[in-house]
Design a protein around this motif. Structure first.
Motif, PDB file in Angstrom:
ATOM      1  N   LEU A  67       0.828  -1.207   0.000  1.00  0.00           N
ATOM      2  CA  LEU A  67       0.000   0.000   0.000  1.00  0.00           C
ATOM      3  C   LEU A  67       0.864   1.259   0.000  1.00  0.00           C
ATOM      4  O   LEU A  67       0.553   2.236  -0.695  1.00  0.00           O
ATOM      5  N   ARG A  68       1.938   1.250   0.759  1.00  0.00           N
ATOM      6  CA  ARG A  68       2.829   2.412   0.776  1.00  0.00           C
ATOM      7  C   ARG A  68       3.519   2.599  -0.576  1.00  0.00           C
ATOM      8  O   ARG A  68       3.686   3.731  -1.049  1.00  0.00           O
ATOM      9  N   ALA A  69       3.890   1.486  -1.193  1.00  0.00           N
ATOM     10  CA  ALA A  69       4.491   1.565  -2.527  1.00  0.00           C
ATOM     11  C   ALA A  69       3.481   2.099  -3.540  1.00  0.00           C
ATOM     12  O   ALA A  69       3.817   2.900  -4.420  1.00  0.00           O
ATOM     13  N   LEU A  70       2.230   1.666  -3.399  1.00  0.00           N
ATOM     14  CA  LEU A  70       1.175   2.153  -4.289  1.00  0.00           C
ATOM     15  C   LEU A  70       0.959   3.647  -4.116  1.00  0.00           C
ATOM     16  O   LEU A  70       0.812   4.394  -5.098  1.00  0.00           O
ATOM     17  N   ALA A  71       0.960   4.114  -2.867  1.00  0.00           N
ATOM     18  CA  ALA A  71       0.791   5.544  -2.603  1.00  0.00           C
ATOM     19  C   ALA A  71       1.917   6.348  -3.242  1.00  0.00           C
ATOM     20  O   ALA A  71       1.682   7.387  -3.874  1.00  0.00           O
ATOM     21  N   ALA A  72       3.149   5.876  -3.097  1.00  0.00           N
ATOM     22  CA  ALA A  72       4.289   6.577  -3.675  1.00  0.00           C
ATOM     23  C   ALA A  72       4.209   6.602  -5.200  1.00  0.00           C
ATOM     24  O   ALA A  72       4.530   7.610  -5.842  1.00  0.00           O
ATOM     25  N   THR A  73       3.762   5.496  -5.776  1.00  0.00           N
ATOM     26  CA  THR A  73       3.620   5.416  -7.231  1.00  0.00           C
ATOM     27  C   THR A  73       2.599   6.420  -7.739  1.00  0.00           C
ATOM     28  O   THR A  73       2.844   7.145  -8.714  1.00  0.00           O
ATOM     29  N   MET A  74       1.433   6.478  -7.074  1.00  0.00           N
ATOM     30  CA  MET A  74       0.365   7.347  -7.562  1.00  0.00           C
ATOM     31  C   MET A  74       0.644   8.826  -7.317  1.00  0.00           C
ATOM     32  O   MET A  74      -0.011   9.685  -7.896  1.00  0.00           O
ATOM     33  N   ARG A  75       1.608   9.128  -6.469  1.00  0.00           N
ATOM     34  CA  ARG A  75       2.011  10.534  -6.324  1.00  0.00           C
ATOM     35  C   ARG A  75       2.857  10.990  -7.516  1.00  0.00           C
ATOM     36  O   ARG A  75       2.997  12.187  -7.749  1.00  0.00           O
ATOM     37  N   ARG A  76       3.426  10.028  -8.250  1.00  0.00           N
ATOM     38  CA  ARG A  76       4.241  10.380  -9.422  1.00  0.00           C
ATOM     39  C   ARG A  76       3.464  10.261 -10.728  1.00  0.00           C
ATOM     40  O   ARG A  76       3.507  11.165 -11.564  1.00  0.00           O
ATOM     41  N   ALA A  80       3.443  12.497 -14.016  1.00  0.00           N
ATOM     42  CA  ALA A  80       4.759  12.448 -14.653  1.00  0.00           C
ATOM     43  C   ALA A  80       4.882  11.150 -15.437  1.00  0.00           C
ATOM     44  O   ALA A  80       4.164  10.183 -15.168  1.00  0.00           O
ATOM     45  N   PRO A  81       5.784  11.090 -16.409  1.00  0.00           N
ATOM     46  CA  PRO A  81       5.982   9.845 -17.156  1.00  0.00           C
ATOM     47  C   PRO A  81       6.491   8.738 -16.236  1.00  0.00           C
ATOM     48  O   PRO A  81       7.284   8.999 -15.328  1.00  0.00           O
ATOM     49  N   PRO A  82       6.048   7.503 -16.424  1.00  0.00           N
ATOM     50  CA  PRO A  82       6.540   6.409 -15.590  1.00  0.00           C
ATOM     51  C   PRO A  82       8.028   6.179 -15.797  1.00  0.00           C
ATOM     52  O   PRO A  82       8.522   6.229 -16.919  1.00  0.00           O
ATOM     53  N   ARG A  83       8.744   5.913 -14.690  1.00  0.00           N
ATOM     54  CA  ARG A  83      10.186   5.662 -14.763  1.00  0.00           C
ATOM     55  C   ARG A  83      10.519   4.195 -14.566  1.00  0.00           C
ATOM     56  O   ARG A  83      11.628   3.773 -14.891  1.00  0.00           O
ATOM     57  N   THR A  84       9.596   3.422 -13.990  1.00  0.00           N
ATOM     58  CA  THR A  84       9.865   2.029 -13.665  1.00  0.00           C
ATOM     59  C   THR A  84       8.785   1.134 -14.252  1.00  0.00           C
ATOM     60  O   THR A  84       7.713   1.597 -14.665  1.00  0.00           O
ATOM     61  N   PHE A  85       9.066  -0.171 -14.245  1.00  0.00           N
ATOM     62  CA  PHE A  85       8.112  -1.164 -14.734  1.00  0.00           C
ATOM     63  C   PHE A  85       6.810  -1.102 -13.931  1.00  0.00           C
ATOM     64  O   PHE A  85       5.711  -1.102 -14.505  1.00  0.00           O
ATOM     65  N   GLY A  86       6.924  -1.010 -12.599  1.00  0.00           N
ATOM     66  CA  GLY A  86       5.729  -0.933 -11.765  1.00  0.00           C
ATOM     67  C   GLY A  86       4.926   0.316 -12.032  1.00  0.00           C
ATOM     68  O   GLY A  86       3.694   0.278 -12.084  1.00  0.00           O
ATOM     69  N   GLU A  87       5.610   1.450 -12.201  1.00  0.00           N
ATOM     70  CA  GLU A  87       4.898   2.691 -12.520  1.00  0.00           C
ATOM     71  C   GLU A  87       4.232   2.607 -13.887  1.00  0.00           C
ATOM     72  O   GLU A  87       3.145   3.160 -14.091  1.00  0.00           O
ATOM     73  N   GLY A  88       4.863   1.896 -14.817  1.00  0.00           N
ATOM     74  CA  GLY A  88       4.263   1.725 -16.135  1.00  0.00           C
ATOM     75  C   GLY A  88       2.966   0.937 -16.064  1.00  0.00           C
ATOM     76  O   GLY A  88       1.958   1.313 -16.675  1.00  0.00           O
ATOM     77  N   LEU A  89       2.961  -0.172 -15.316  1.00  0.00           N
ATOM     78  CA  LEU A  89       1.743  -0.962 -15.150  1.00  0.00           C
ATOM     79  C   LEU A  89       0.647  -0.129 -14.491  1.00  0.00           C
ATOM     80  O   LEU A  89      -0.521  -0.169 -14.914  1.00  0.00           O
ATOM     81  N   ALA A  90       1.014   0.624 -13.444  1.00  0.00           N
ATOM     82  CA  ALA A  90       0.032   1.452 -12.744  1.00  0.00           C
ATOM     83  C   ALA A  90      -0.543   2.525 -13.662  1.00  0.00           C
ATOM     84  O   ALA A  90      -1.740   2.823 -13.619  1.00  0.00           O
ATOM     85  N   THR A  91       0.308   3.091 -14.514  1.00  0.00           N
ATOM     86  CA  THR A  91      -0.144   4.125 -15.441  1.00  0.00           C
ATOM     87  C   THR A  91      -1.163   3.577 -16.425  1.00  0.00           C
ATOM     88  O   THR A  91      -2.219   4.185 -16.663  1.00  0.00           O
ATOM     89  N   VAL A  92      -0.861   2.415 -17.008  1.00  0.00           N
ATOM     90  CA  VAL A  92      -1.786   1.809 -17.978  1.00  0.00           C
ATOM     91  C   VAL A  92      -3.143   1.546 -17.326  1.00  0.00           C
ATOM     92  O   VAL A  92      -4.195   1.914 -17.868  1.00  0.00           O
ATOM     93  N   LEU A  93      -3.127   0.922 -16.171  1.00  0.00           N
ATOM     94  CA  LEU A  93      -4.381   0.544 -15.530  1.00  0.00           C
ATOM     95  C   LEU A  93      -5.156   1.769 -15.043  1.00  0.00           C
ATOM     96  O   LEU A  93      -6.378   1.855 -15.227  1.00  0.00           O
ATOM     97  N   PHE A  94      -4.455   2.726 -14.439  1.00  0.00           N
ATOM     98  CA  PHE A  94      -5.127   3.924 -13.933  1.00  0.00           C
ATOM     99  C   PHE A  94      -5.752   4.724 -15.078  1.00  0.00           C
ATOM    100  O   PHE A  94      -6.897   5.179 -14.974  1.00  0.00           O
ATOM    101  N   MET A  95      -5.026   4.897 -16.171  1.00  0.00           N
ATOM    102  CA  MET A  95      -5.566   5.660 -17.295  1.00  0.00           C
ATOM    103  C   MET A  95      -6.783   4.970 -17.892  1.00  0.00           C
ATOM    104  O   MET A  95      -7.771   5.622 -18.246  1.00  0.00           O
TER     105      MET A  95
END
Length: 216
Positions: A67-76, A80-95
């Motif tokens: 959950l803390r990792a998710l919070a940090a991810t969604m603050r970016r 901002a453009p995703p910088r990591t694999f996890g941020e990329g997955l979160a970006t696709v799903l959130f959008m």
């Protein structure tokens, strides 16, 4: 475009174009675009705040860390453009989820995942930020969501959400797309026995035998 610029970057592009716009219809379109982008960024902030709230009350340390990792991810992202694999997955799903909610229209496409996520995974692996096993775990959760949320297995083989994932094909230069993310996706389908999202594999004469073997 979201992977290249992030929503805030797109908002800045729209603002710059708005300053040059002379037609009323163009100005209205750009103003609406900026409002929509700002709304999605506010949703991401709220998502992060809710993840923080849940993490504070969570007793399972593993769930709390996620959950803390998710919070940090969604603050970016997706501001901002995703910088990591996890941020990329979160970006696709959130959008996908927020766009279809705001538009009131179903969006069945999760995208060409090996094309957009391949560079992020390679950079993470080279930088020691992720292992192959950790990436496979994240990808499994991402793909299984479509299968699990609609209770596909409760309705038999003839029901589906029509959600799709695309792999393979060729890039703009005509080179076949086949990378480690392609392999991870095919492996996840085999391991999890996924029904949805439906896997659309594009093929070309230039693809290696390994690709066809894995699909078979």
């Amino acid at each position: 475009n979201v992977f290249r610029h992030g929503l805030d970057g797109l908002r800045c592009c729209a603002a710059a174009r708005l300053a040059r716009a002379t037609e009323e219809a163009e100005r209205e379109f750009l103003e609406c675009m900026m409002t929509g982008l700002q709304a999605q960024m506010r949703l991401a902030d709220r998502f992060a705040a809710e993840a923080d709230r849940l993490a504070a009350a969570e007793r399972d340390p593993v769930v709390g860390e996620r959950l803390r990792a998710l919070a940090a991810t969604m603050r970016r992202v997706p501001a901002a453009p995703p910088r990591t694999f996890g941020e990329g997955l979160a970006t696709v799903l959130f959008m996908r989820e927020t766009t279809q909610a705001l538009e009131g229209n179903g969006i069945s496409i999760l995208g060409h995942l090996d094309r957009v996520l391949g560079p992020l995974y390679a950079a993470d692996l080279a930088g020691g930020r992720i292992t192959r096993a950790a990436a496979a775990d994240l990808l499994g959760f991402f793909l299984a969501l479509s299968d699990a949320r609609f209770g596909i297995r409760d309705f038999g083989a003839h029901v589906g959400t029509n959600t799709t994932v695309v792999i393979g094909g060729c890039d703009r230069a005509g080179r076949p797309v086949f990378n480690e993310v392609t392999r991870l996706i095919v492996e996840a389908y085999a391991e999890l026995g996924l029904v949805d999202p439906k896997l659309n594999a594009r093929v070309s004469a230039a693809h290696p035998d390994e690709y066809f073997g894995r699909l078979a």
